[in-house]
Structure formats: C-alpha cells, structure tokens
Design a protein around this motif. Sequence first.
Motif, PDB file in Angstrom:
ATOM      1  N   ARG A  92      80.270  58.086  47.606  1.00 43.85           N
ATOM      2  CA  ARG A  92      79.902  57.530  46.299  1.00 43.85           C
ATOM      3  C   ARG A  92      79.161  58.599  45.513  1.00 43.85           C
ATOM      4  N   LEU A  93      79.704  58.903  44.343  1.00 41.08           N
ATOM      5  CA  LEU A  93      79.063  59.851  43.437  1.00 41.08           C
ATOM      6  C   LEU A  93      78.299  59.095  42.363  1.00 41.08           C
ATOM      7  N   SER A  94      77.219  59.683  41.913  1.00 43.38           N
ATOM      8  CA  SER A  94      76.491  59.115  40.783  1.00 43.38           C
ATOM      9  C   SER A  94      76.112  60.221  39.812  1.00 43.38           C
ATOM     10  N   CYS A  95      75.986  59.845  38.566  1.00 41.59           N
ATOM     11  CA  CYS A  95      75.637  60.792  37.508  1.00 41.59           C
ATOM     12  C   CYS A  95      74.776  60.064  36.492  1.00 41.59           C
ATOM     13  N   THR A  96      73.594  60.612  36.238  1.00 41.52           N
ATOM     14  CA  THR A  96      72.669  60.007  35.280  1.00 41.52           C
ATOM     15  C   THR A  96      72.452  60.947  34.111  1.00 41.52           C
ATOM     16  N   ALA A  97      72.581  60.386  32.909  1.00 43.17           N
ATOM     17  CA  ALA A  97      72.365  61.152  31.692  1.00 43.17           C
ATOM     18  C   ALA A  97      70.982  60.865  31.135  1.00 43.17           C
ATOM     19  N   PHE A 104      70.739  60.703  21.154  1.00 44.01           N
ATOM     20  CA  PHE A 104      72.175  60.580  21.363  1.00 44.01           C
ATOM     21  C   PHE A 104      72.525  59.171  21.808  1.00 44.01           C
ATOM     22  N   ARG A 105      73.732  58.801  21.488  1.00 42.04           N
ATOM     23  CA  ARG A 105      74.298  57.570  22.021  1.00 42.04           C
ATOM     24  C   ARG A 105      75.542  57.978  22.807  1.00 42.04           C
ATOM     25  N   ILE A 106      75.578  57.581  24.060  1.00 41.94           N
ATOM     26  CA  ILE A 106      76.679  57.998  24.925  1.00 41.94           C
ATOM     27  C   ILE A 106      77.786  56.961  24.894  1.00 41.94           C
ATOM     28  N   ASN A 107      78.994  57.403  24.629  1.00 49.17           N
ATOM     29  CA  ASN A 107      80.149  56.506  24.617  1.00 49.17           C
ATOM     30  C   ASN A 107      80.846  56.550  25.967  1.00 49.17           C
ATOM     31  N   LEU A 108      81.553  57.623  26.209  1.00 48.32           N
ATOM     32  CA  LEU A 108      82.349  57.696  27.434  1.00 48.32           C
ATOM     33  C   LEU A 108      81.624  58.526  28.485  1.00 48.32           C
ATOM     34  N   MET A 109      81.681  58.046  29.717  1.00 49.05           N
ATOM     35  CA  MET A 109      81.227  58.827  30.873  1.00 49.05           C
ATOM     36  C   MET A 109      82.349  58.816  31.902  1.00 49.05           C
ATOM     37  N   GLY A 110      82.523  59.939  32.533  1.00 47.54           N
ATOM     38  CA  GLY A 110      83.621  59.992  33.488  1.00 47.54           C
ATOM     39  C   GLY A 110      83.480  61.110  34.489  1.00 47.54           C
ATOM     40  N   TRP A 111      84.474  61.193  35.340  1.00 49.80           N
ATOM     41  CA  TRP A 111      84.510  62.199  36.402  1.00 49.80           C
ATOM     42  C   TRP A 111      85.803  62.995  36.302  1.00 49.80           C
ATOM     43  N   SER A 162      81.561  52.790  27.011  1.00 41.95           N
ATOM     44  CA  SER A 162      80.419  51.879  27.004  1.00 41.95           C
ATOM     45  C   SER A 162      80.853  50.430  26.791  1.00 41.95           C
ATOM     46  N   THR A 163      82.066  50.228  26.291  1.00 42.10           N
ATOM     47  CA  THR A 163      82.578  48.871  26.065  1.00 42.10           C
ATOM     48  C   THR A 163      83.449  48.378  27.217  1.00 42.10           C
ATOM     49  N   GLY A 164      83.557  49.194  28.272  1.00 44.05           N
ATOM     50  CA  GLY A 164      84.253  48.728  29.459  1.00 44.05           C
ATOM     51  C   GLY A 164      85.703  49.137  29.605  1.00 44.05           C
ATOM     52  N   ASN A 171      74.994  50.871  31.811  1.00 38.27           N
ATOM     53  CA  ASN A 171      74.692  51.412  30.485  1.00 38.27           C
ATOM     54  C   ASN A 171      73.195  51.493  30.225  1.00 38.27           C
ATOM     55  N   ALA A 172      72.446  50.553  30.780  1.00 34.81           N
ATOM     56  CA  ALA A 172      70.996  50.564  30.571  1.00 34.81           C
ATOM     57  C   ALA A 172      70.357  51.807  31.182  1.00 34.81           C
ATOM     58  N   LYS A 173      70.956  52.303  32.251  1.00 27.09           N
ATOM     59  CA  LYS A 173      70.421  53.477  32.945  1.00 27.09           C
ATOM     60  C   LYS A 173      71.192  54.743  32.597  1.00 27.09           C
ATOM     61  N   ASN A 174      72.206  54.630  31.722  1.00 29.12           N
ATOM     62  CA  ASN A 174      73.056  55.789  31.402  1.00 29.12           C
ATOM     63  C   ASN A 174      73.570  56.465  32.670  1.00 29.12           C
ATOM     64  N   THR A 175      74.022  55.651  33.590  1.00 28.36           N
ATOM     65  CA  THR A 175      74.481  56.154  34.874  1.00 28.36           C
ATOM     66  C   THR A 175      75.911  55.699  35.121  1.00 28.36           C
ATOM     67  N   VAL A 176      76.699  56.617  35.672  1.00 32.86           N
ATOM     68  CA  VAL A 176      78.070  56.298  36.050  1.00 32.86           C
ATOM     69  C   VAL A 176      78.238  56.584  37.531  1.00 32.86           C
ATOM     70  N   TYR A 177      78.988  55.739  38.188  1.00 38.56           N
ATOM     71  CA  TYR A 177      79.220  55.866  39.622  1.00 38.56           C
ATOM     72  C   TYR A 177      80.725  56.022  39.882  1.00 38.56           C
ATOM     73  N   LEU A 178      81.038  56.699  40.965  1.00 41.27           N
ATOM     74  CA  LEU A 178      82.424  56.786  41.404  1.00 41.27           C
ATOM     75  C   LEU A 178      82.458  56.476  42.896  1.00 41.27           C
ATOM     76  N   GLN A 179      82.964  55.313  43.232  1.00 42.56           N
ATOM     77  CA  GLN A 179      83.144  54.939  44.627  1.00 42.56           C
ATOM     78  C   GLN A 179      84.515  55.421  45.071  1.00 42.56           C
ATOM     79  N   MET A 180      84.524  56.280  46.065  1.00 47.53           N
ATOM     80  CA  MET A 180      85.768  56.878  46.538  1.00 47.53           C
ATOM     81  C   MET A 180      86.047  56.405  47.956  1.00 47.53           C
ATOM     82  N   ASN A 181      87.111  55.658  48.121  1.00 46.77           N
ATOM     83  CA  ASN A 181      87.514  55.140  49.423  1.00 46.77           C
ATOM     84  C   ASN A 181      88.847  55.744  49.839  1.00 46.77           C
ATOM     85  N   SER A 182      89.160  55.626  51.108  1.00 52.77           N
ATOM     86  CA  SER A 182      90.427  56.136  51.643  1.00 52.77           C
ATOM     87  C   SER A 182      90.668  57.573  51.204  1.00 52.77           C
TER      88      SER A 182
END
Length: 121
Positions: free
Chosen positions: A19-24, A29-36, A53-55, A73-84
């Motif tokens: 599991r990766l995490s990234c906090t801005a 600034f207002r953050i729209n897209l977050m990604g990996w 930010s709208t899902g 969005n409240a924490k400006n954090t994005v996660y990436l759960q990587m399985n298999s």
Amino acid sequence: QVQLVESGGGLVQAGGSLRLSCTASGNGFRINLMGWYRQAPGKQRELVAAATSTGIINYADSVKGRFTISRDNAKNTVYLQMNSLKPDDTAVYYCKAEARQIITTTRVDYWGQGTQVTVSS
C-alpha cells in the motif's frame, strides 16, 4: 508550493500486496487530481491510477482488478492498494498532484520523489 511525501514502497514476492500513500501539503492551492505513475528501467513513465477530488477514477488496463486508488480529500492524501503483484509491476512509483493556485487559478503539476516497488518472482 505543494510538497508531496510518499511512503509504502518495498520488496514483495509475486502475489503479495503493498500500500502506497502520498500526502500533499502547502498553502494557496486547491488540489484536483492526485494519482500514481510508475517508471520501470528503460521504459517511459506511465499512468497507474488517478482520482479527481469529485471521485472520477482512472486505471491503467494492466492494473485493473488488482490495484485500488482512494483519496482522503480532507487530508490531501491518496492511497494505492496493490494486490496480486507481479514482477512486471516492479518500478519506481511517483505520486502526482494537479493543483490550481487559488488566487490566479493557474494549474501547476507536482511530483513526489518516487518510491521503489520491487516484486520478486
């Protein structure tokens, strides 16, 4: 300025999970897209998954059904759960944030420093 701090990379056997995490952080600034994105040796950087930010969520075909992106969005954090995980998933994974300056609405893209994910066979 926006700073991105990533964590969660490492070494895992094929079939395992990470599991990766990234906090801005930053002001003005207002953050729209977050990604990996990821970049394997000798290859171009490619999109893995991104969420607005709208899902609205987008995945690379190679990870659909195995990876899940989520945002707090409240924490400006994005996660990436990587399985298999597969050996082909081995790469440096980079977090990206598309932000707009609140006053000027100018778009600025920010990148994290990258975190290594290694999947052994």
